[in-house]
Design an enzyme around this catalytic site. Structure first.
Site, mmCIF file in Angstrom:
data_model
loop_
_atom_site.group_PDB
_atom_site.id
_atom_site.type_symbol
_atom_site.label_atom_id
_atom_site.label_comp_id
_atom_site.label_asym_id
_atom_site.label_seq_id
_atom_site.Cartn_x
_atom_site.Cartn_y
_atom_site.Cartn_z
ATOM 1 C CG HIS A 48 30.000 -19.990 -14.290
ATOM 2 N ND1 HIS A 48 29.887 -21.356 -14.202
ATOM 3 C CD2 HIS A 48 29.970 -19.597 -12.921
ATOM 4 C CE1 HIS A 48 29.425 -21.802 -13.024
ATOM 5 N NE2 HIS A 48 29.601 -20.702 -12.206
ATOM 6 C CG HIS A 72 25.735 -18.112 -9.447
ATOM 7 N ND1 HIS A 72 25.432 -18.105 -10.568
ATOM 8 C CD2 HIS A 72 26.795 -18.556 -9.170
ATOM 9 C CE1 HIS A 72 26.523 -18.789 -11.280
ATOM 10 N NE2 HIS A 72 27.315 -19.157 -10.221
ATOM 11 C CD GLU A 76 32.259 -15.760 -2.627
ATOM 12 O OE1 GLU A 76 33.433 -15.944 -2.436
ATOM 13 O OE2 GLU A 76 31.509 -15.358 -1.822
ATOM 14 C CG ASP A 77 33.645 -14.317 -7.828
ATOM 15 O OD1 ASP A 77 34.399 -14.676 -6.745
ATOM 16 O OD2 ASP A 77 33.090 -15.113 -8.555
ATOM 17 C CG ASP A 139 27.957 -22.519 -9.298
ATOM 18 O OD1 ASP A 139 28.613 -22.249 -10.241
ATOM 19 O OD2 ASP A 139 28.506 -22.652 -8.081
ATOM 20 C CG ASP A 259 20.184 -53.515 -12.051
ATOM 21 O OD1 ASP A 259 21.317 -54.022 -12.218
ATOM 22 O OD2 ASP A 259 19.722 -52.871 -11.307
#
Length: 718
Positions: A48, A72, A76-77, A139, A259
């Site tokens: 990911h 990133h 957190e993980d 993300d 359009d």
């Protein structure tokens, strides 16, 4: 999944100075820290962040942003900390990773109060460095591409969050390509029925007009070439979600959209844009009021282009967007288009952006930060934020020629607060193009607005209904809270005294301290204010002060509710007092979410109308009968209202049943149905239906417009 050397080569392709060792270390570190973690799809989790980094290389972002994308999720993980990141990769990347981590912890929840607080923190976090938002958008994009592996209930929450927050944020910094894909992916999960219906209509149109459309690009190129304008012309089809949004906004059927097919004309220089426009308008008739110049007045996300709609080859109504290559890049990639190699380093080129007429990419978000700093909170703040992110702009001018950008639908008070809070607080009237106009007038592109100011800050409570921007509404609410505080304290004290007097007691007989301690108030004035605002009952306070009176006290009249106990009235403002006869106009059937006004009519009392009701023309010359109204929280949080829509549908077997089915599937309940003007091919039908609010009614009408047997559908306005 991108392999390590492929990612490095992708970055070095646009930034030869990229720190290859840094990229390699980040790639290996992400794989090591995520280890054996798996995603819902069963794939290794480290795939990911690598895919997120790959998405950002497509936008040619700097090395620090790519490394942030790789890292990133590690804080957190995994067991990694911010200090670990700073030590291994430097403070800049540690700050960026920390910013993205905070956003991940603020994933918006279903609970409205938590959503409001999280969105507030979310905006504050991303307003500091645009790279944090870019990583978060990438993300979210990869998560949406793999959303089918998530449980249905979570899938719906994530899709709604994507549609309401992330896609608008992407558009606010001009990244149309990501925002558009996010919208389509979310739309597919939230409303598959509507999406399928639109796709079928698009396929039918392609079969009907496909050959003619294929020839338009060649014909436009030929006409421009003969006039000496070198251009590339290519066609595009509107996406299903953008069509759905237009069906919601406009009271037209699918076939009336001009359009659905558009053509992009790419020329060499800015002057060529205007030359090409002249050639096209001479070759084919222009559709009136369909020309927009976003080159001289760019959108707030730095979008620049000329828009026009013409009746082109084969009689087709087609939209043309005329721009240069540089403008096209900004139109698709927004702020990401301004990363470039300069002065032996690669990064965001602010000077080049400003030279092209661009503005601070976070300017839109900082408007929302101002709203936050003014103390706005709760569900109202969420709605203001979404409103400002979603709406298109209208460009108006001060008398001295300064350009002010407002959301479409903005009114003079929005303009006043955009100029300065002091101007808004003292506004008493407005001149538009030199003429005195009501404060409820919607501003149009090119209007010159002059605010007439008074000497005192006296803002009528109901002027909030005459604004659409969060900045104006929060400033008015803040001012009103301050000025009303004393009045509510007096009202609260009088209410308590009245209740106790009926029981033979008086406030002076006892201290309020027991009530303050039990109810959590610091001062007497705070308790009186809460009572005056209706947040507490006088009976409850009386029973705390005099326990012997428990069960013997009765609350006085419910000051907050004016007839809504019968389900008839959910509006406030206009100087309403109990006993005033108030009713909703059958001509326009207002529902919560509509902008409303009251008209005081002899003998019948105050009638509530929508702001665009045709009957209001009868009272245009008499301002004394007008009252500005707004919906109460009770109406906006669970009332069921009756809305009337008017549709023209084909006179064919089963069509009426299809209409009823669509309304039912969209959550509407038909109360009454009246057919009129029945002809051999079409007939009109007025449908009264129960809906939750104006947004619900709009969604039902949009669903009806996707049906080929429905020619037009709109709210009844008179």
């Amino acid at each position: 999944m991108l392999r390590q050397f492929e990612l490095v080569e992708a970055v070095r392709a646009y930034d030869p100075t990229a720190d290859e060792a840094l990229l390699n270390r980040a790639y290996v570190y992400a794989m090591k820290m995520h280890g054996s973690q798996l995603r819902a799809s069963g794939d290794p989790y480290f795939a990911h962040p690598i895919q997120v980094a790959g998405i950002l290389t497509d936008y040619r972002l700097d090395t620090a942003t790519i490394v942030t994308a790789l890292l990133h999720d590690v804080v957190e993980d995994t067991s990694a900390t911010r200090d670990d990141i700073a030590q291994r990769f430097g403070e800049e990347i540690a700050d960026l990773v920390e910013g993205v981590t905070k956003l991940s912890r603020l994933e918006l929840q279903a609970e409205h109060t938590r959503q409001a607080e999280n969105l507030r923190k979310f905006i504050l976090a991303i307003s500091k460095d645009v790279r944090v938002l870019l990583v978060k958008l990438a993300d979210r994009l990869h998560n949406m591409r793999t959303l089918k592996h998530v449980k249905p209930e979570k899938r719906e929450r994530i899709s709604r969050e994507t549609l309401e927050v992330y896609a608008p944020l992407g558009r606010s910094i001009g990244i149309h390509s990501i925002a558009s894909e996010l919208e389509e992916l979310a739309f597919e999960h939230l409303n598959p029925t509507a999406r399928t219906a639109i796709e079928r209509r698009l396929e039918a149109l392609k079969l009907e007009h496909g050959r003619a459309i294929d020839g338009v690009s060649r014909e436009v190129e030929r006409v421009l070439e003969e006039a000496g304008v070198h251009a590339r012309v290519f066609g595009r089809q509107k996406t299903p979600y953008s069509i759905w949004r237009k069906l919601q906004r406009k009271s037209v059927g699918f076939s009336s959209l001009s359009d659905i097919y558009g053509f992009r004309v790419i020329v060499e220089a800015e002057d060529d844009c205007y030359r090409a426009l002249g050639v096209i308008h001479r070759a084919w008739p222009m559709v009136p009021e369909r020309f927009k110049d976003f080159i001289s007045t760019p959108k707030s996300n730095n979008y620049r282009s000329l828009h026009t709609t013409v009746v082109g080859p084969s009689g087709l109504r087609i939209e043309m967007q005329i721009r240069t290559d540089a403008m096209d890049r900004v139109a698709e990639d927004g702020v990401a288009a301004h990363w470039a190699y300069k002065n032996q380093s690669y990064g965001f080129d602010k000077e080049a952006m400003e030279k092209d007429g661009g503005r601070d990419p976070l300017q839109n978000l900082r408007h929302l930060v101002q709203v936050i700093e003014h103390g706005e909170g709760g569900e109202d703040w969420v709605e203001h934020a979404k409103l400002e992110m979603y709406l298109d702009q209208v460009f108006v001018f001060t008398p001295k020629g300064a350009l002010i950008t407002l959301p479409r639908g903005g009114m003079p008070l929005d303009f006043a607060y955009a100029v300065h809070t002091e101007v808004g607080d003292t506004a008493v009237g407005a001149k538009i193009n030199g003429e005195l106009k009501p404060m409820r007038t919607q501003l149009q592109n090119g209007d010159v607005v002059e605010i007439i100011r008074g000497t005192k800050r006296e803002i009528p409570v109901d002027w909030r209904s005459l604004t659409v921007t969060g900045r104006a509404r929060s400033a008015i609410r803040r001012h009103i809270r301050t000025s009303e505080r004393g009045e509510f304290q007096k009202l609260g004290r009088a209410t308590l005294e009245q209740t106790l007097t009926r029981a033979g007691k008086a406030v002076g007989d006892v201290t309020l301290r027991p009530a303050l301690e039990q109810l959590g108030f610091a001062h007497d004035e705070d308790l009186y204010e809460a009572l005056g605002r209706g947040r507490l009952s006088a009976a409850k306070i009386g029973e705390i002060l005099f326990p012997a009176l428990k069960g013997r006290l009765k609350a006085g009249p419910d000051r907050k509710r004016i007839g809504d106990d019968q389900g008839r009235l959910f509006v406030r403002g206009g100087g309403l007092t109990p006993g005033v006869s108030v009713h909703f106009g059958h001509c326009c059937s207002p529902v919560p979410g509509d902008r409303i006004v009251g008209i005081l009519e002899p003998e019948s009392g105050l009638t509530v109308h929508t702001i665009d009701c045709q009957r209001l023309e009868e009272f245009a010359d008499d301002d004394s009968v007008w009252s500005d109204l707004q919906w109460t929280p009770q109406a906006e949080q669970g009332a069921v209202a009756s809305a009337r829509i008017r549709a023209t549908i084909k006179n064919a077997p089963g069509v009426l049943g299809q209409v009823a089915t669509i309304i039912g599937e969209a959550g509407g309940n038909i109360l009454n149905l009246v057919m009129s003007h029945r002809q051999q091919d079409f007939f009109d039908v007025d449908i009264d239906m129960e809906v939750e609010d104006a947004k619900h009614a709009t969604a039902i009408m949009a669903a009806l417009r996707t049906n080929p047997s429905v020619d037009t559908v709109e709210r009844a306005r008179g």
